[in-house]
Scaffold this motif. Structure first.
Motif, PDB file in Angstrom:
ATOM      1  N   SER A  55       1.206 -12.349  21.539  1.00 51.83           N
ATOM      2  CA  SER A  55       2.068 -12.697  22.668  1.00 51.83           C
ATOM      3  C   SER A  55       1.910 -14.175  22.974  1.00 51.83           C
ATOM      4  N   LEU A  56       3.040 -14.855  23.145  1.00 53.00           N
ATOM      5  CA  LEU A  56       3.034 -16.246  23.571  1.00 53.00           C
ATOM      6  C   LEU A  56       3.288 -16.364  25.072  1.00 53.00           C
ATOM      7  N   GLY A  57       3.467 -15.213  25.733  1.00 55.52           N
ATOM      8  CA  GLY A  57       3.641 -15.224  27.174  1.00 55.52           C
ATOM      9  C   GLY A  57       4.924 -15.902  27.631  1.00 55.52           C
ATOM     10  N   ASP A  58       5.042 -16.055  28.960  1.00 58.07           N
ATOM     11  CA  ASP A  58       6.214 -16.723  29.516  1.00 58.07           C
ATOM     12  C   ASP A  58       5.952 -18.220  29.649  1.00 58.07           C
TER      13      ASP A  58
ATOM     14  N   ARG B 208       2.533 -20.373  28.734  1.00 56.98           N
ATOM     15  CA  ARG B 208       2.540 -21.404  27.690  1.00 56.98           C
ATOM     16  C   ARG B 208       2.058 -22.744  28.228  1.00 56.98           C
ATOM     17  N   GLU B 209       2.471 -23.081  29.446  1.00 54.05           N
ATOM     18  CA  GLU B 209       2.070 -24.359  30.020  1.00 54.05           C
ATOM     19  C   GLU B 209       0.562 -24.384  30.289  1.00 54.05           C
ATOM     20  N   ASN B 210       0.025 -23.283  30.816  1.00 56.02           N
ATOM     21  CA  ASN B 210      -1.426 -23.211  31.049  1.00 56.02           C
ATOM     22  C   ASN B 210      -2.198 -23.277  29.738  1.00 56.02           C
ATOM     23  N   TYR B 211      -1.699 -22.563  28.743  1.00 57.01           N
ATOM     24  CA  TYR B 211      -2.389 -22.559  27.452  1.00 57.01           C
ATOM     25  C   TYR B 211      -2.271 -23.914  26.773  1.00 57.01           C
ATOM     26  N   ARG B 212      -1.131 -24.546  26.915  1.00 57.65           N
ATOM     27  CA  ARG B 212      -0.933 -25.881  26.339  1.00 57.65           C
ATOM     28  C   ARG B 212      -2.014 -26.839  26.822  1.00 57.65           C
TER      29      ARG B 212
ATOM     30  N   ILE C 273      -4.619 -17.683  23.230  1.00 58.00           N
ATOM     31  CA  ILE C 273      -3.534 -17.652  24.195  1.00 58.00           C
ATOM     32  C   ILE C 273      -3.567 -16.360  25.007  1.00 58.00           C
ATOM     33  N   LEU C 274      -4.162 -15.319  24.438  1.00 54.83           N
ATOM     34  CA  LEU C 274      -4.219 -14.043  25.165  1.00 54.83           C
ATOM     35  C   LEU C 274      -5.077 -14.156  26.420  1.00 54.83           C
ATOM     36  N   ASP C 275      -6.021 -15.116  26.420  1.00 50.14           N
ATOM     37  CA  ASP C 275      -6.849 -15.341  27.610  1.00 50.14           C
ATOM     38  C   ASP C 275      -6.095 -16.089  28.701  1.00 50.14           C
ATOM     39  N   SER C 276      -4.938 -16.660  28.330  1.00 47.77           N
ATOM     40  CA  SER C 276      -4.146 -17.422  29.300  1.00 47.77           C
ATOM     41  C   SER C 276      -2.955 -16.644  29.851  1.00 47.77           C
ATOM     42  N   LEU C 277      -2.751 -15.407  29.376  1.00 50.88           N
ATOM     43  CA  LEU C 277      -1.597 -14.636  29.830  1.00 50.88           C
ATOM     44  C   LEU C 277      -1.679 -14.384  31.336  1.00 50.88           C
ATOM     45  N   ASN C 278      -0.592 -14.669  32.034  1.00 48.75           N
ATOM     46  CA  ASN C 278      -0.543 -14.323  33.451  1.00 48.75           C
ATOM     47  C   ASN C 278      -0.316 -12.818  33.611  1.00 48.75           C
ATOM     48  N   ASP C 279      -0.283 -12.340  34.846  1.00 51.48           N
ATOM     49  CA  ASP C 279      -0.228 -10.897  35.081  1.00 51.48           C
ATOM     50  C   ASP C 279       1.004 -10.261  34.440  1.00 51.48           C
ATOM     51  N   TYR C 280       2.166 -10.923  34.611  1.00 59.73           N
ATOM     52  CA  TYR C 280       3.392 -10.350  34.055  1.00 59.73           C
ATOM     53  C   TYR C 280       3.325 -10.295  32.528  1.00 59.73           C
ATOM     54  N   SER C 281       2.902 -11.395  31.900  1.00 60.55           N
ATOM     55  CA  SER C 281       2.847 -11.454  30.439  1.00 60.55           C
ATOM     56  C   SER C 281       1.840 -10.459  29.878  1.00 60.55           C
ATOM     57  N   LEU C 282       0.711 -10.314  30.552  1.00 65.69           N
ATOM     58  CA  LEU C 282      -0.307  -9.370  30.090  1.00 65.69           C
ATOM     59  C   LEU C 282       0.208  -7.938  30.192  1.00 65.69           C
ATOM     60  N   LYS C 283       0.870  -7.623  31.320  1.00 68.53           N
ATOM     61  CA  LYS C 283       1.429  -6.282  31.485  1.00 68.53           C
ATOM     62  C   LYS C 283       2.481  -6.002  30.414  1.00 68.53           C
ATOM     63  N   TYR C 284       3.311  -7.003  30.139  1.00 64.24           N
ATOM     64  CA  TYR C 284       4.371  -6.863  29.133  1.00 64.24           C
ATOM     65  C   TYR C 284       3.761  -6.576  27.762  1.00 64.24           C
ATOM     66  N   PHE C 285       2.759  -7.350  27.379  1.00 66.12           N
ATOM     67  CA  PHE C 285       2.135  -7.202  26.064  1.00 66.12           C
ATOM     68  C   PHE C 285       1.413  -5.858  25.959  1.00 66.12           C
ATOM     69  N   ASN C 286       0.743  -5.438  27.039  1.00 65.64           N
ATOM     70  CA  ASN C 286       0.058  -4.143  27.019  1.00 65.64           C
ATOM     71  C   ASN C 286       1.051  -3.000  26.834  1.00 65.64           C
ATOM     72  N   GLU C 287       2.237  -3.141  27.424  1.00 64.05           N
ATOM     73  CA  GLU C 287       3.243  -2.092  27.274  1.00 64.05           C
ATOM     74  C   GLU C 287       3.778  -2.057  25.847  1.00 64.05           C
TER      75      GLU C 287
ATOM     76  N   ILE D 281      -3.819  -7.473  16.062  1.00 65.27           N
ATOM     77  CA  ILE D 281      -3.512  -8.591  16.950  1.00 65.27           C
ATOM     78  C   ILE D 281      -4.039  -9.873  16.316  1.00 65.27           C
ATOM     79  N   ASP D 282      -3.159 -10.847  16.132  1.00 69.05           N
ATOM     80  CA  ASP D 282      -3.531 -12.150  15.575  1.00 69.05           C
ATOM     81  C   ASP D 282      -3.237 -13.207  16.632  1.00 69.05           C
ATOM     82  N   SER D 283      -4.282 -13.593  17.367  1.00 69.62           N
ATOM     83  CA  SER D 283      -4.076 -14.485  18.513  1.00 69.62           C
ATOM     84  C   SER D 283      -3.753 -15.916  18.102  1.00 69.62           C
ATOM     85  N   ASN D 284      -3.924 -16.250  16.816  1.00 70.64           N
ATOM     86  CA  ASN D 284      -3.571 -17.602  16.342  1.00 70.64           C
ATOM     87  C   ASN D 284      -2.167 -17.679  15.775  1.00 70.64           C
TER      88      ASN D 284
END
Length: 428
Positions: free
Chosen positions: A170-173, A177-181, A228-242, A256-259
Motif C-alpha cells: 500500500s502506498l496510502g493516500d 505519501r507526504e509523511n513517508y516522503r 511505508i506501511l509504518d506511515s499509513l494513516n488510519d484510513y489507509s491502514l483500514k483500507y489495506f487491512n480490508e 507483502i512487499d513494503s519496498n
C-alpha cells in the motif's frame, strides 16, 4: 532485379502466421474473461499529447526520463507514442465525460494494443510491445481492488499458468505519501554520496523512486529504509487491512512487499505484482502482471476527484511463459481436409466443394499451382491435414469421393452432395 536490404527497426518483431494464432487465442481468452467480469473494450490513439504521459506517468519515472518516444508534429505540437495504457484510457474517460450519471460505476474497460518504450531489447521485451490491460474507473473500494486482482489471476489460470506469486503493498493516500516522503528523505540523505546518479536526482523530487532503483548499491542502501506501511494513516491502514481480509476470503495467497512502489508516479493505496518463477525465466521470479490504484490521476487530467485501479500484462513475456508452462494451448492450425486434384475436372469440383464447406465453418485447402497428383498428396501431409481426398473425372461422374484420415488406414466413401450439406458429419 534490385536487391533491397530493408530490415525491421531494432526492438520490433514480425508476428508471422504460425505465431499469430497463439496471439489470437490469448486475446480471445482475455476478451471472454474480462467480459465475464463486466469489462468492455476501449481503443485509444497510439499517440497522445506529450503531457498526458509526462505529467501523469511522472516526470521522474524511467519511462518519461529515458524511454518515451516523443516528437514534434508538423503543426508544432509535442506528441508521444503511448508507453503504457492507463493514462490514455483515463484521458478518454475524462474527455468523453464517461463519469456522468448515465454511466455505470465503476466504469470498467479493457484494452489490447501496441505500446512503445526506448529500452534495450531482450527476450520478452521489445521497443514496440503489446499490452493487455483492464481499468475500473470512478470507484474507491477494497472490493474492486481485490476483484481486479482476482480477475488477473483467473486470466492466467485460464491460460494454464498456475505457478504464480502475488505481491501486494500500500502506498496510502496523499497524507501518507507526504509523511513517508519526509521520513524516507531523512533516511537517505546520509547516503547521498553513495547513491546512483539517477537516485540522487530523484531524492528530493520523488524519493519513493529510489526504492525502485535497479542499481545494486542503491538496493543495499534501501534494505533498511523505513517501511511505508509504518506511515499509513488510519484510513489507509483500514483500507489495506480490508484488502488483505478480502484476499483471504477468496483464498488468494499473497506476500507483502513494503519496498514495492511500481514504476509509475500516479499510484496510491493498493499496488500489486503477479510473478512467475517458471523455467521460462530461469527459475527466478519475474513480474508478468503489475498494477494498482490511482486515485489522483482522473482529477489531474481534468476530471472529477474519483478513484481508479487497473493493471497491465506484457503479451510478449506472457507468450514465453505459455509456451513453457502450457504448450498444449498452442493452436494446431492444420486443415480439416485437403483436396488433391487428378485432372482439370477434379480441380474445378474441389474448388466448388471448398467454397461450400468453408461457409459451414470447415477449414479446407487445395493446391493452386497445377502440380502433379503425387506432389499434391505430399502437400496434404506437409500441412498436416486431418483428412485428404483425391478428386478427378471419375468422382465428378459418380458423384462420390473417398476421404482418407491422416496417419490411419481409415477411409470413407461419401456422396459429394451429402458432404457439401453437412461436412462436420464426416470429419470427426
Amino acid at each position: 532485379m534490385v536487391e533491397l536490404n530493408y530490415q525491421k527497426p531494432k526492438g520490433t518483431a514480425d508476428i508471422l502466421p504460425g505465431e499469430s494464432q497463439l496471439w489470437e487465442k490469448v486475446e480471445n481468452i482475455a476478451e471472454k474473461t474480462f467480459r465475464e467480469y463486466g469489462y468492455r473494450g476501449i481503443r485509444t490513439p497510439i499517440f497522445e499529447d506529450y503531457n498526458v504521459f509526462a505529467r501523469n506517468v511522472g516526470d521522474t519515472s524511467d519511462i518519461v526520463e529515458k524511454q518515451m518516444y516523443d516528437f514534434m508534429d508538423k503543426g508544432g505540437r509535442r506528441l508521444a507514442l503511448r508507453p503504457e495504457g492507463t493514462a490514455g484510457v483515463v484521458r478518454s474517460y475524462v474527455e468523453n465525460k464517461l463519469f456522468g450519471p448515465e454511466y455505470p460505476k465503476p466504469y470498467k474497460v479493457y484494452y489490447m494494443g501496441p505500446m512503445f518504450r526506448y529500452e534495450r531489447p531482450q527476450s520478452g521485451r521489445q521497443r514496440q510491445f503489446t499490452q493487455i490491460g483492464c481499468e475500473a474507473l470512478n470507484s474507491e473500494s477494497p472490493q474492486i481492488d481485490v476483484e481486479v486482482i482476482s480477475e488477473a489471476i483467473e486470466f492466467f489460470h485460464r491460460l494454464g499458468i498456475d505457478n504464480l506469486k502475488l505481491a501486494i503493498n500500500s502506498l496510502g493516500d496523499n497524507e501518507t505519501r507526504e509523511n513517508y516522503r519526509k521520513s524516507l528523505i531523512e533516511y537517505l540523505e546520509p547516503f547521498y554520496d553513495e547513491l546512483s546518479e539517477d537516485s540522487k536526482s530523484r531524492l528530493y523530487k520523488n524519493p519513493l523512486r529510489v526504492l525502485d532503483s535497479k542499481d545494486k548499491n542503491d538496493k543495499k542502501i534501501v534494505e533498511n529504509a523505513p517501511s511505508i506501511l509504518d506511515s499509513l494513516n488510519d484510513y489507509s491502514l483500514k483500507y489495506f487491512n480490508e484488502v488483505k481480509s478480502l484476499l483471504d476470503e477468496l483464498n488468494i495467497s499473497y506476500e507483502i512487499d513494503s519496498n514495492m512502489v511500481r514504476g509509475l508516479d500516479y499510484y496510491t493505496h493498493t499496488i500489486f505484482e503477479i510473478m512467475s518463477d517458471s523455467d521460462a525465466f530461469g527459475g527466478d521470479y519475474v513480474t508478468v502482471c503489475g498494477g494498482g490504484r490511482y486515485n489522483g490521476l482522473i482529477s489531474q487530467l481534468g476530471g472529477p476527484d474519483e478513484g481508479g485501479i487497473g493493471y497491465g500484462i506484457g503479451v510478449e513475456r506472457l507468450l514465453i511463459l505459455i509456451q513453457k508452462e502450457n504448450p498444449d494451448i498452442i493452436p494446431n492450425d492444420s486443415p480439416d481436409i485437403f483436396f488433391a486434384a487428378a485432372d482439370k475436372e477434379g480441380d474445378n469440383l474441389a474448388f466448388t466443394i471448398l467454397d461450400s464447406i468453408r461457409k459451414k465453418g470447415i477449414f479446407g485447402e487445395k493446391n493452386y499451382q497445377d502440380r502433379k497428383l503425387k506432389s499434391q498428396i505430399k502437400e496434404a501431409f506437409r500441412v498436416k491435414a486431418k483428412y485428404y481426398a483425391v478428386i478427378g473425372k471419375k468422382e465428378v461422374e459418380s458423384g462420390e469421393f473417398q476421404i482418407s484420415k491422416e496417419g490411419s488406414s481409415e477411409t470413407k466413401i461419401i456422396k459429394i452432395n451429402d458432404f457439401k450439406d453437412n461436412p462436420q458429419k464426416f470429419l470427426n
